[in-house]
Enzyme design. Structure first.
Site, mmCIF file in Angstrom:
data_model
loop_
_atom_site.group_PDB
_atom_site.id
_atom_site.type_symbol
_atom_site.label_atom_id
_atom_site.label_comp_id
_atom_site.label_asym_id
_atom_site.label_seq_id
_atom_site.Cartn_x
_atom_site.Cartn_y
_atom_site.Cartn_z
ATOM 1 N N HIS A 1 0.833 -1.205 0.000
ATOM 2 C CA HIS A 1 0.000 0.000 0.000
ATOM 3 C C HIS A 1 0.865 1.252 0.000
ATOM 4 O O HIS A 1 1.931 1.271 0.611
ATOM 5 C CB HIS A 1 -0.924 0.006 1.227
ATOM 6 C CG HIS A 1 -2.079 -0.914 1.070
ATOM 7 N ND1 HIS A 1 -3.316 -0.481 0.685
ATOM 8 C CD2 HIS A 1 -2.174 -2.247 1.209
ATOM 9 C CE1 HIS A 1 -4.125 -1.515 0.607
ATOM 10 N NE2 HIS A 1 -3.460 -2.602 0.910
ATOM 11 N N SER B 1 -6.282 3.543 -5.959
ATOM 12 C CA SER B 1 -5.763 4.374 -4.865
ATOM 13 C C SER B 1 -5.893 5.854 -5.187
ATOM 14 O O SER B 1 -6.196 6.662 -4.304
ATOM 15 C CB SER B 1 -4.301 4.032 -4.561
ATOM 16 O OG SER B 1 -4.223 2.810 -3.870
ATOM 17 N N GLU C 1 -9.477 6.779 -4.529
ATOM 18 C CA GLU C 1 -9.782 6.731 -3.099
ATOM 19 C C GLU C 1 -9.146 7.905 -2.357
ATOM 20 O O GLU C 1 -9.809 8.565 -1.547
ATOM 21 C CB GLU C 1 -9.319 5.387 -2.525
ATOM 22 C CG GLU C 1 -10.139 4.222 -3.050
ATOM 23 C CD GLU C 1 -9.470 2.865 -2.988
ATOM 24 O OE1 GLU C 1 -10.112 1.879 -3.392
ATOM 25 O OE2 GLU C 1 -8.284 2.779 -2.554
ATOM 26 N N GLN C 2 -7.888 8.184 -2.644
ATOM 27 C CA GLN C 2 -7.231 9.303 -1.969
ATOM 28 C C GLN C 2 -7.823 10.638 -2.417
ATOM 29 O O GLN C 2 -7.990 11.555 -1.610
ATOM 30 C CB GLN C 2 -5.720 9.256 -2.191
ATOM 31 C CG GLN C 2 -5.075 8.105 -1.436
ATOM 32 C CD GLN C 2 -3.579 8.272 -1.249
ATOM 33 O OE1 GLN C 2 -3.067 9.395 -1.153
ATOM 34 N NE2 GLN C 2 -2.880 7.154 -1.163
ATOM 35 N N PHE D 1 0.903 3.152 6.851
ATOM 36 C CA PHE D 1 -0.422 3.338 7.438
ATOM 37 C C PHE D 1 -1.461 3.060 6.361
ATOM 38 O O PHE D 1 -1.423 3.650 5.284
ATOM 39 C CB PHE D 1 -0.541 4.787 7.937
ATOM 40 C CG PHE D 1 -1.900 5.165 8.431
ATOM 41 C CD1 PHE D 1 -2.396 4.658 9.616
ATOM 42 C CD2 PHE D 1 -2.686 6.049 7.705
ATOM 43 C CE1 PHE D 1 -3.652 5.023 10.079
ATOM 44 C CE2 PHE D 1 -3.936 6.425 8.163
ATOM 45 C CZ PHE D 1 -4.426 5.906 9.350
ATOM 46 N N VAL D 2 -2.373 2.144 6.648
ATOM 47 C CA VAL D 2 -3.419 1.787 5.695
ATOM 48 C C VAL D 2 -4.756 2.209 6.287
ATOM 49 O O VAL D 2 -5.064 1.895 7.443
ATOM 50 C CB VAL D 2 -3.417 0.279 5.386
ATOM 51 C CG1 VAL D 2 -4.555 -0.076 4.429
ATOM 52 C CG2 VAL D 2 -2.073 -0.146 4.799
ATOM 53 N N LEU D 3 -5.528 2.900 5.471
ATOM 54 C CA LEU D 3 -6.837 3.399 5.886
ATOM 55 C C LEU D 3 -7.774 3.325 4.690
ATOM 56 O O LEU D 3 -7.389 3.705 3.583
ATOM 57 C CB LEU D 3 -6.710 4.853 6.359
ATOM 58 C CG LEU D 3 -7.990 5.539 6.818
ATOM 59 C CD1 LEU D 3 -8.449 4.963 8.160
ATOM 60 C CD2 LEU D 3 -7.761 7.033 6.947
ATOM 61 N N ALA D 4 -8.980 2.851 4.902
ATOM 62 C CA ALA D 4 -9.991 2.861 3.843
ATOM 63 C C ALA D 4 -10.410 4.314 3.645
ATOM 64 O O ALA D 4 -11.298 4.821 4.320
ATOM 65 C CB ALA D 4 -11.176 1.980 4.216
ATOM 66 N N ALA D 5 -9.734 4.987 2.722
ATOM 67 C CA ALA D 5 -9.888 6.433 2.545
ATOM 68 C C ALA D 5 -11.316 6.832 2.176
ATOM 69 O O ALA D 5 -11.742 7.945 2.476
ATOM 70 C CB ALA D 5 -8.905 6.939 1.497
#
EC number: 4.1.1.97
Length: 173
Positions: free
Chosen positions: A67, A84, A87-88, A119-123
């Site tokens: 990621h 990505s 999402e971002q 750091f992984v986050l479901a944006a």
């Protein structure tokens, strides 16, 4: 696309379509293909996540290392995956001011140094302010807990990406 279409895909097509459900991990899609036929989206999702859960910790950490950092160097270089990037962007992370970007860079670096993966986050479930707050909060977590949390975020992202591909309602995930 419906589940019948998914079940009729040959290996190459399946990996092409589902290869980034788990960020930059087409090997998972390749392994999941052999589990056909799938009864529905939930069944397909179950196979993706069972693969992740069956990995040793080093493999799970490897998935996390695939990621990108939120609002990190890949964003600036334009090398994020299309998923990505969307999402971002949706979380407002592509339009940060200089101070916000520097703060996230510093937090990302601290997180990576502490845990050994980004750091992984479901944006899609977040915004730029919430992402920074969550990063700060999770920096304080014990390592084993953070590994579980980060893998949970990978699964949220994967659920959303599968729903996109099968045009399902993400609210029902």
């Amino acid at each position: 696309m419906d589940i019948e279409k998914v079940n009729s895909m040959d290996f190459g097509e399946f990996v092409d379509v589902f290869g980034n459900v788990i960020e930059r991990c087409p090997l998972i899609a390749a392994a999941v293909w052999s589990q056909r036929p799938f009864s529905d989206l939930e069944d397909l999702k179950k196979h993706f996540f069972a693969f992740i859960d069956a990995l040793p910790q080093s493999g799970q950490e490897g998935i996390l290392r695939c990621h990108p950092d939120l609002a990190g160097s890949e964003l600036r270089r334009g090398t994020l995956t299309a998923e990505s990037q969307r999402e971002q962007s949706g979380a407002g992370l592509t339009t940060l001011g200089a101070d916000e970007r520097l703060r996230l860079e510093e937090l990302n670096a601290r997180y990576r140094a502490r845990f050994g993966f980004p750091f992984v986050l479901a944006a899609r479930f977040s915004d730029r302010a919430a992402a920074s707050r969550e990063l700060e909060r999770r920096l304080l977590c014990p390592s084993a807990q953070e590994l579980r949390t980060a893998l949970g975020e990978v699964k949220k992202i994967g659920s959303l990406r599968l729903a996109d591909l099968l045009r399902a309602d993400p609210a029902k995930l």
